[in-house]
Design a protein around this motif. Structure first.
Motif, PDB file in Angstrom:
ATOM      1  N   GLU B 227     -18.039 -21.580 -45.498  1.00 60.52           N
ATOM      2  CA  GLU B 227     -16.847 -20.845 -45.874  1.00 60.52           C
ATOM      3  C   GLU B 227     -16.052 -21.555 -46.948  1.00 60.52           C
ATOM      4  OE1 GLU B 227     -14.861 -18.551 -42.549  1.00 60.52           O
ATOM      5  OE2 GLU B 227     -16.452 -19.670 -41.540  1.00 60.52           O
ATOM      6  N   LYS B 228     -15.143 -20.829 -47.490  1.00 57.75           N
ATOM      7  CA  LYS B 228     -14.412 -21.327 -48.629  1.00 57.75           C
ATOM      8  C   LYS B 228     -12.921 -21.079 -48.432  1.00 57.75           C
ATOM      9  CE  LYS B 228     -15.965 -21.471 -53.377  1.00 57.75           C
ATOM     10  NZ  LYS B 228     -16.611 -20.732 -54.437  1.00 57.75           N
ATOM     11  N   PRO B 248     -13.107 -34.915 -43.458  1.00 54.42           N
ATOM     12  CA  PRO B 248     -14.493 -34.708 -42.997  1.00 54.42           C
ATOM     13  C   PRO B 248     -14.966 -33.256 -43.077  1.00 54.42           C
ATOM     14  CG  PRO B 248     -13.021 -35.177 -41.157  1.00 54.42           C
ATOM     15  CD  PRO B 248     -12.234 -35.417 -42.402  1.00 54.42           C
ATOM     16  N   TRP B 249     -14.036 -32.282 -43.000  1.00 56.61           N
ATOM     17  CA  TRP B 249     -14.459 -30.872 -43.012  1.00 56.61           C
ATOM     18  C   TRP B 249     -14.657 -30.325 -44.434  1.00 56.61           C
ATOM     19  CZ3 TRP B 249     -10.318 -29.235 -45.655  1.00 56.61           C
ATOM     20  CH2 TRP B 249      -9.073 -29.821 -45.391  1.00 56.61           C
ATOM     21  N   ALA B 262     -10.440 -24.949 -54.921  1.00 54.84           N
ATOM     22  CA  ALA B 262     -11.360 -24.200 -54.077  1.00 54.84           C
ATOM     23  C   ALA B 262     -12.138 -25.206 -53.233  1.00 54.84           C
ATOM     24  CB  ALA B 262     -12.299 -23.377 -54.922  1.00 54.84           C
ATOM     25  N   VAL B 263     -12.040 -25.058 -51.927  1.00 56.63           N
ATOM     26  CA  VAL B 263     -12.676 -26.019 -51.026  1.00 56.63           C
ATOM     27  C   VAL B 263     -13.778 -25.321 -50.233  1.00 56.63           C
ATOM     28  CG1 VAL B 263     -12.254 -27.820 -49.309  1.00 56.63           C
ATOM     29  CG2 VAL B 263     -10.360 -26.953 -50.712  1.00 56.63           C
ATOM     30  N   ALA B 268     -13.921 -24.165 -40.724  1.00 56.15           N
ATOM     31  CA  ALA B 268     -12.824 -23.384 -41.274  1.00 56.15           C
ATOM     32  C   ALA B 268     -11.562 -23.530 -40.439  1.00 56.15           C
ATOM     33  CB  ALA B 268     -13.235 -21.923 -41.358  1.00 56.15           C
ATOM     34  N   ASP B 269     -11.753 -23.642 -39.143  1.00 56.56           N
ATOM     35  CA  ASP B 269     -10.602 -23.736 -38.241  1.00 56.56           C
ATOM     36  C   ASP B 269      -9.823 -25.023 -38.521  1.00 56.56           C
ATOM     37  OD1 ASP B 269      -9.167 -22.608 -36.020  1.00 56.56           O
ATOM     38  OD2 ASP B 269      -9.831 -24.396 -34.914  1.00 56.56           O
ATOM     39  N   ALA B 270     -10.522 -26.123 -38.591  1.00 51.47           N
ATOM     40  CA  ALA B 270      -9.873 -27.406 -38.847  1.00 51.47           C
ATOM     41  C   ALA B 270      -9.174 -27.385 -40.204  1.00 51.47           C
ATOM     42  CB  ALA B 270     -10.904 -28.541 -38.794  1.00 51.47           C
ATOM     43  N   ALA B 271      -9.825 -26.775 -41.185  1.00 54.74           N
ATOM     44  CA  ALA B 271      -9.265 -26.745 -42.531  1.00 54.74           C
ATOM     45  C   ALA B 271      -7.976 -25.942 -42.579  1.00 54.74           C
ATOM     46  CB  ALA B 271     -10.281 -26.163 -43.507  1.00 54.74           C
TER      47      ALA B 271
END
Ligand SMILES: Nc1ncnc2c1ncn2[C@@H]1O[C@H](COP(=O)(O)OP(=O)(O)OP(=O)(O)O)[C@@H](O)[C@H]1O
Ligand SMILES: [Mg+2]
Lengths: 255, 309
Positions: B227-228, B248-249, B262-263, B268-271
């Motif tokens: 995911e982005k 780390p994510w 853009a990562v 995705a949850d942690a981000a």
């Protein structure tokens, strides 16, 4: 069936709209127009420019007749036009493979057999038309130049050659279905011609096989006798077998 | 419902080379199917086998319910095909070629008149009277698409239909393929990912003669795409990007424009929990934060691997 008819129409139009219309008919017409004059006047021309020795030699030779004009025509057919047929039709099938046009046609409702048969048929008819036209012109030109021109020797000679020419279109159909290279197919075609010509020297073969047609046009044009019925029949049968083999060979190829 | 194309364990070898290796493929009727793969993957080989131009070494191939090994004129009457480099009779005009092609299908005069007009228009060749021999590659490609449609096929197969076209031409062809949705099954190969993303509903990815993925396009993106997250801040984007990159994510951090980051994330949850906190801690003005779209390109690169693009 509609696919076959449409492809026959395409092949015919292609003859009329490309170089094909010029080469064979052009060659035949040129020979037909010049042949009778050359046969009649060549000895005189040689005599005029060749000096006394040549003139003396020519006196020993009988005056040319209309048969000499026919012989000229037969010689052109057997020695030059046949070679042209072999070279031109070395790419009959392979050129459409190379250009990619075969792919567009054969992924539509046209079988590979129809493709091959249509080509062999159209070009045999084209050759027949050109030969008939050339022979007519030769006949007329001969009558004009020599005053007399019996039809028998000329037409029997031309028709026996036509059967031989159609045989070679069939041979080239097979070779061009097998080989990708036009030059390669033409080379082998010339080899086949050499073999048939040699076979034509052996009496038993000339009676029934197509080899009998190798020399028949010359013999007939000179007013001689040659039993060509059987050689013509077997030649036609062999032609059909060759075209059928070409269709089969083409079926096994990947495009 | 029988699928329009069904390929089972198809293998094709050339000498020792395996061009196709146990390929399985199913194209449902009515779908627009993108057949993706890098150069030399085996796309053209597959299409040549589907159209009966080449033969399988092993395996079965069925087109419109018929085995291609025994497919006859009746089957071909329902198929349209554009090869990678279409070869035309150069002495014909576009109109003559379309009429010739229609004649091969036995299409009647009236219908053929109508279709020729429509397809010439579609190919943008209406007023061009020069012979095909003088055409550009793009013009030939467009005529190639037109001739593949002359029989109103129920299965249309195209080998890289947009490869020779300029952006306008590409758009026209893609729009046209899209307009066939539901009526005609479209199966086309390409290595242009944007084309597939734009119009296909299903995709198969081929690599070194093997199908490495086959699924509806959304499913494929969801399954393979990481995911982005896209973040846009008013200032301090450089420092923030560096900080995110250390987490780390974060699998990959890209900078698009000045203040946009853009990562690509693995979690995705942690981000989504961590990024707002990082922005707040630096007292940066947050303009935007959203889930970015995962492109097919990334899926493709992941599956096929780098080095080939
Ligand atoms: N007639 C052939 N003889 C030998 N090898 C072949 C033949 N046709 C294809 N190949 C090989 O099979 C492999 C697949 O080729 P193919 O043309 O199907 O690839 P492709 O996916 O269409 O590539 P591209 O995107 O470049 O068009 C290649 O490695 C090629 O060298
Ligand atoms: Mg290809």
């Amino acid at each position: 069936m509609s696919g076959f008819a449409a492809f026959v129409r395409k092949e015919t139009t292609e003859i009329l709209r490309t170089w094909r219309i010029w080469v064979l008919p052009g060659m035949l017409l040129m020979f037909a127009v010049t042949g009778p004059f050359l046969a009649r006047y060549t000895p005189e021309i040689i005599g005029a420019v060749g000096g006394s020795q040549a003139a003396a030699l020519l006196k020993a030779i009988p005056k040319p007749t209309y048969l000499d004009s026919y012989a000229q025509w037969a010689k052109n057919l057997t020695q030059i036009v046949l070679f042209a047929v072999i070279i031109i039709y070395g790419g009959l099938i392979s050129s459409e493979r190379k250009s990619g046009t075969a792919v567009l046609v054969l992924t539509k409702p046209v079988s590979r057999t129809a493709f091959v048969v249509a080509k062999a048929l159209v070009h045999s008819l084209f050759l027949a038309l050109a030969v008939v036209l050339g022979t007519l012109v030769t006949w007329g030109g001969t009558a004009l130049v020599f005053g007399t021109a019996a039809g028998g020797p000329l037409w029997s000679s031309a028709m026996s050659w036509l059967a031989f020419g159609v045989l070679f279109i069939s041979i080239m159909t097979l070779l061009s279905a097998l080989l990708g290279s036009q030059a390669g197919a033409a080379g082998i075609g010339l080899g086949v011609f050499a073999i048939i010509s040699v076979a034509g020297l052996w009496e038993p073969l000339t009676k029934y096989s197509p080899a009998g047609l190798a020399n028949a046009p010359m013999v007939l044009a000179a007013g001689g006798e040659s039993a060509i019925l059987w050689p013509m029949v077997t030649s036609l049968v062999v032609s059909c077998v060759l075209v059928a083999s070409a269709a089969w060979a083409f079926k096994t190829k990947e495009l | 419902m029988t699928p329009a194309v069904e390929i089972r364990r198809l293998t094709k070898t050339y000498g020792h080379k395996r061009a196709l290796d146990r390929v399985d493929l199913r194209v449902e009727e009515g779908s627009i199917f993108g057949f993706l793969g890098p150069n030399g993957a085996g796309k053209t080989t597959t299409l040549r086998i589907l159209t009966g131009l080449a033969r399988p070494t092993k395996g079965t191939v069925r087109v419109l319910g018929h085995d291609v090994a025994t497919a006859d004129n009746a089957v071909r009457a329902d198929i349209g095909f554009l090869p990678d480099v279409p070869g035309f009779y150069e002495w014909m005009t576009a109109e003559e070629f379309l009429r010739f092609a229609g004649g091969l299908f036995g299409i009647g005069r009236k219908v053929l008149d109508e279709r020729t007009g429509v397809l010439l228009e579609l190919a943008g060749l209406t007023d061009i009277t020069t012979r095909i021999g003088g055409y550009s590659r793009g013009m030939k490609q467009r005529l190639g698409v037109a001739q593949a449609l002359i029989n109103a096929p129920s299965l249309l197969m195209l080998d890289e239909p947009t490869s020779a076209l300029d952006p306008m031409g590409r758009k026209d062809v893609l729009d046209m393929l899209q307009s066939l949705r539901g009526r005609t099954t479209v199966f086309f190969s390409t290595h242009i990912l944007a084309d597939v993303e734009r119009i296909c509903d299903t995709v198969a990815i081929l690599d070194h003669g093997r199908v490495v993925a086959q699924a509806p396009i959304d499913e494929l993106k969801a399954r393979y795409g990481a995911e982005k997250v896209v973040v846009e801040v008013g200032e301090g984007a450089d420092e923030l990007a560096a900080a995110i990159g250390a987490e780390p994510w974060a699998a990959k951090v890209e900078r698009d424009t000045n203040d946009t980051i853009a990562v690509t994330v693995t979690d995705a949850d942690a981000a989504s929990r961590a990024i707002p906190a990082m922005v707040a801690a630096r007292r940066l003005p947050l303009h935007r934060m959203e889930a970015g779209e995962m492109g097919l390109e990334e899926v493709f690169v992941q599956l096929v691997g780098g080095g080939q693009q």
